[in-house]
Design an enzyme around this catalytic site. Sequence first.
Site, short mmCIF file in Angstrom:
data_model
loop_
_atom_site.label_atom_id
_atom_site.label_comp_id
_atom_site.label_asym_id
_atom_site.label_seq_id
_atom_site.Cartn_x
_atom_site.Cartn_y
_atom_site.Cartn_z
N ASN A 9 0.88 -1.26 -0.07
CA ASN A 9 0.03 -0.24 -0.13
C ASN A 9 0.85 1.04 -0.03
OD1 ASN A 9 -1.85 1.89 0.44
ND2 ASN A 9 -2.32 1.28 2.48
N LYS A 11 0.30 4.26 -0.21
CA LYS A 11 -0.40 5.36 0.34
C LYS A 11 -0.19 6.57 -0.31
CE LYS A 11 0.08 3.22 4.69
NZ LYS A 11 -0.03 3.24 6.25
N HIS A 98 -9.66 1.36 5.33
CA HIS A 98 -8.26 1.45 5.83
C HIS A 98 -8.18 2.37 6.96
CE1 HIS A 98 -4.06 2.53 6.78
NE2 HIS A 98 -3.34 1.34 5.87
N GLU A 100 -6.56 4.85 7.95
CA GLU A 100 -6.59 6.25 7.61
C GLU A 100 -7.64 7.04 7.23
OE1 GLU A 100 -2.85 5.49 5.63
OE2 GLU A 100 -1.84 4.88 7.37
N GLU A 170 -5.09 -4.84 10.72
CA GLU A 170 -3.90 -3.70 10.92
C GLU A 170 -4.20 -3.02 12.35
OE1 GLU A 170 -2.18 -2.79 6.81
OE2 GLU A 170 -3.99 -1.15 7.06
N GLY A 176 2.97 2.36 10.71
CA GLY A 176 3.70 3.56 10.61
C GLY A 176 4.44 3.77 12.07
N SER A 216 3.69 -1.98 10.41
CA SER A 216 5.24 -1.86 10.71
C SER A 216 5.81 -3.35 10.18
CB SER A 216 5.69 -1.66 12.05
OG SER A 216 5.13 -0.29 12.18
P1 13P Z 1 3.19 0.37 7.52
O1 13P Z 1 3.57 -0.79 6.99
O2 13P Z 1 3.84 1.68 7.10
O3 13P Z 1 3.04 0.45 9.25
O4 13P Z 1 1.78 0.47 6.94
C1 13P Z 1 0.76 -0.63 7.19
C2 13P Z 1 -0.46 -0.26 6.47
O5 13P Z 1 -1.29 0.76 6.91
C3 13P Z 1 -0.64 -0.88 5.19
O6 13P Z 1 -2.08 -0.50 4.91
#
Ligand code: 13P
Length: 253
Positions: A9, A11, A98, A100, A170, A176, A216
Site C-alpha cells: 500500500n 499510500k 483502511h 487512515e 491492521e 507507521g 510495521s
Molecule cells: P506500515 O507498514 O507503514 O506500518 O503501514 C501499514 C499499512 O497501513 C498498510 O496498509
Amino acid sequence: MRKHIVAGNWKMNLTFTEADELLDDLMSELEKVELPRDEKVIVCPPFPYIEMASDYANDSYFAVGAQNVSDKDKGAYTGEVSAAMLESCEIDYCIVGHSERRAYYGETDALVAAKVDQLLAHNLSPIVCVGEVLEEREAGRQLEVVKKQVEGGLFHLDAENIKKIVIAYEPVWAIGTGKTATPEQAQEIHAYIRSLLAAKYGKEVADDISILYGGSCKPSNAKELFACPDIDGGLIGGASLKAKDFMGIVTAF
Ligand code: 13P
C-alpha cells in the site's frame, strides 16, 4: 486452499518518476525469484499510477490494486473514482476501510459495506482493513472492535461473495510506528476473525479466506509473522516503497 498474499500500500507517496523507478526495480527483483504458486504479490499505487503499474505488471509478476473506491455508482460526485472505472482499467483488487480513511475521512462500517458491494458488482476483490486503536487495545477491547468491523463491513454478504474478500488486520497502533504486533498478538486476532467467519459461513469457507497482517511489517519480522497458522501474508506500507525491503517480505514465506 487460501492464497498467500503480500500487498504493498503505497499510500499518498511518490511522484510519477519515483513510482516508475520503484516499479522498474520491483520488476527486476521479481524476475529473479520464483515464487510459490500459491503466493500473490499485489501493488496498490495512487490512482494516477494505476495504468503505469498495470503496464509493468503485465499479467504475470504482480496484480494491481487501488487504495480506495467510491460507494456511488456513477455521476456527479466530483473527485470520486468508481468501481466501474477500476474494472475498466483491468485491475483486480482495492483496499477498503483502511484505518487512515476511517480516522481522517469518516469512513464507517456502513460505508465500507457499500464500497465492498460496489467492488464485488464490478468483479474486483476488496481488501478490507480492520483493527483497533491503542486505547481500545489498552482497554482490552480489541476483539470487540474487530468483531464489529468485520460484521458491519462484511456480514451482509453471502457465502459465494465472502470468498472473494481479503481481510487485513491492521492494529492502528502498529501502523507507521515501527511497533509491530507480536506474532502471538497478531495470530490471536487472525484466529478470532477466522472463527467469526466460520461461525457465520462454515469452516470450509473460513479456511479459504486470506487474512493479512499490516503494521510495521518489514523483512526482519515478516518470517515469524507469516509462520503463524492464520496469518496468510501482509499489507505493507512503508516497506513497500523500497523494492529491496518489499522483496524481503515477498520472499519471507
Ligand atoms: P506500515 O507498514 O507503514 O506500518 O503501514 C501499514 C499499512 O497501513 C498498510 O496498509
